[in-house]
Design an enzyme around this catalytic site. Structure first.
Site, PDB file in Angstrom:
ATOM      1  N   GLU A  49     -25.666   6.389 -52.622  1.00 32.36           N
ATOM      2  CA  GLU A  49     -26.200   7.268 -53.671  1.00 32.36           C
ATOM      3  C   GLU A  49     -26.849   8.512 -53.060  1.00 32.36           C
ATOM      4  OE1 GLU A  49     -24.592   6.454 -56.576  1.00 32.36           O
ATOM      5  OE2 GLU A  49     -26.499   7.036 -57.481  1.00 32.36           O
ATOM      6  N   HIS A  53     -21.539   9.483 -51.716  1.00 33.26           N
ATOM      7  CA  HIS A  53     -20.244   9.114 -51.140  1.00 33.26           C
ATOM      8  C   HIS A  53     -20.231   7.592 -51.090  1.00 33.26           C
ATOM      9  CE1 HIS A  53     -16.542  10.305 -49.184  1.00 33.26           C
ATOM     10  NE2 HIS A  53     -16.709   9.315 -48.319  1.00 33.26           N
ATOM     11  N   HIS A  54     -19.325   6.992 -51.862  1.00 31.90           N
ATOM     12  CA  HIS A  54     -19.460   5.580 -52.205  1.00 31.90           C
ATOM     13  C   HIS A  54     -18.361   4.716 -51.604  1.00 31.90           C
ATOM     14  CE1 HIS A  54     -21.548   8.031 -55.219  1.00 31.90           C
ATOM     15  NE2 HIS A  54     -22.411   7.042 -55.255  1.00 31.90           N
ATOM     16  N   HIS A  71     -11.947   9.789 -51.749  1.00 30.23           N
ATOM     17  CA  HIS A  71     -10.950   9.703 -52.834  1.00 30.23           C
ATOM     18  C   HIS A  71     -10.427  11.085 -53.205  1.00 30.23           C
ATOM     19  CE1 HIS A  71     -12.045   5.547 -53.267  1.00 30.23           C
ATOM     20  NE2 HIS A  71     -13.292   5.858 -53.453  1.00 30.23           N
ATOM     21  N   GLU A  72     -11.381  12.050 -53.338  1.00 30.19           N
ATOM     22  CA  GLU A  72     -10.952  13.373 -53.808  1.00 30.19           C
ATOM     23  C   GLU A  72      -9.991  14.044 -52.824  1.00 30.19           C
ATOM     24  OE1 GLU A  72     -15.344  13.961 -55.576  1.00 30.19           O
ATOM     25  OE2 GLU A  72     -14.246  15.809 -55.216  1.00 30.19           O
ATOM     26  N   ASP A  80     -16.836  10.136 -44.557  1.00 27.76           N
ATOM     27  CA  ASP A  80     -16.643   8.701 -44.301  1.00 27.76           C
ATOM     28  C   ASP A  80     -17.243   8.300 -42.965  1.00 27.76           C
ATOM     29  OD1 ASP A  80     -13.585   9.534 -45.706  1.00 27.76           O
ATOM     30  OD2 ASP A  80     -15.023   8.215 -46.700  1.00 27.76           O
TER      31      ASP A  80
HETATM   32  C1  LIG Z   1     -16.132  12.611 -59.029  1.00 30.08           C
HETATM   33  C2  LIG Z   1     -16.189  12.011 -57.635  1.00 30.08           C
HETATM   34  O1  LIG Z   1     -15.980  10.640 -57.694  1.00 30.08           O
HETATM   35  C3  LIG Z   1     -17.576  12.324 -56.993  1.00 30.08           C
HETATM   36  O2  LIG Z   1     -17.662  13.675 -56.778  1.00 30.08           O
HETATM   37  C4  LIG Z   1     -17.799  11.660 -55.629  1.00 30.08           C
HETATM   38  C5  LIG Z   1     -18.519  10.349 -55.777  1.00 30.08           C
HETATM   39  N1  LIG Z   1     -18.390   9.475 -54.665  1.00 30.08           N
HETATM   40  C6  LIG Z   1     -17.300   9.505 -53.876  1.00 30.08           C
HETATM   41  N2  LIG Z   1     -17.087   8.549 -52.980  1.00 30.08           N
HETATM   42  C7  LIG Z   1     -15.972   8.538 -52.216  1.00 30.08           C
HETATM   43  N3  LIG Z   1     -15.800   7.527 -51.320  1.00 30.08           N
HETATM   44  N4  LIG Z   1     -15.048   9.490 -52.346  1.00 30.08           N
HETATM   45  C8  LIG Z   1     -15.151  10.515 -53.204  1.00 30.08           C
HETATM   46  O3  LIG Z   1     -14.256  11.371 -53.285  1.00 30.08           O
HETATM   47  C9  LIG Z   1     -16.343  10.567 -54.021  1.00 30.08           C
HETATM   48  N5  LIG Z   1     -16.556  11.549 -54.896  1.00 30.08           N
END
Ligand SMILES: C[C@H](O)[C@H](O)[C@H]1CNC2=NC(N)=NC(=O)C2=N1
Length: 93
Positions: A49, A53-54, A71-72, A80
């Site tokens: 949080e 970046h999750h 992901h994006e 990462d």
């Molecule tokens: C909309 C998008 O999910 C958010 O901008 C953030 C949130 N957390 C995220 N976490 C990860 N692992 N990759 C992302 O691209 C990412 N994007």
């Protein structure tokens, strides 16, 4: 948005104990019991949080599997690597 890292950059920057699996970096942490793993997952979530970046966190009996990808961007970025380093620091290994 961070840039995708090259194969060589990933290999060079991957923290000890972490592995690359396709578009993800992965580490499994072992714990003495289930709840220690659950508690560590909470701490990882707080780091995520703060970094916005999750990771994917899989909680099993006495172990956590943590998987990171951007992901994006559709692959592995500095975000990462930084998350992996922060998680390592939290674990204190
Ligand atoms: C909309 C998008 O999910 C958010 O901008 C953030 C949130 N957390 C995220 N976490 C990860 N692992 N990759 C992302 O691209 C990412 N994007």
């Amino acid at each position: 948005m961070a840039d995708l890292l090259s194969d060589d950059e990933i290999e060079a920057e991957l923290p000890d104990g972490w592995d690359r699996e396709g578009d993800e970096i992965v580490r499994i942490y072992e714990f003495d019991d289930y709840l220690r793993g659950v508690n560590f997952a909470q701490m990882v979530g707080e780091i995520a949080e703060a970094q916005f970046h999750h990771p994917e966190i899989i909680i099993r009996y006495a172990e956590l599997e943590i998987r990171l990808t951007s992901h994006e961007e559709g692959g592995i970025t500095e975000d990462d690597i930084e998350m992996a380093e922060l998680i390592e620091a939290e674990r204190g290994d």
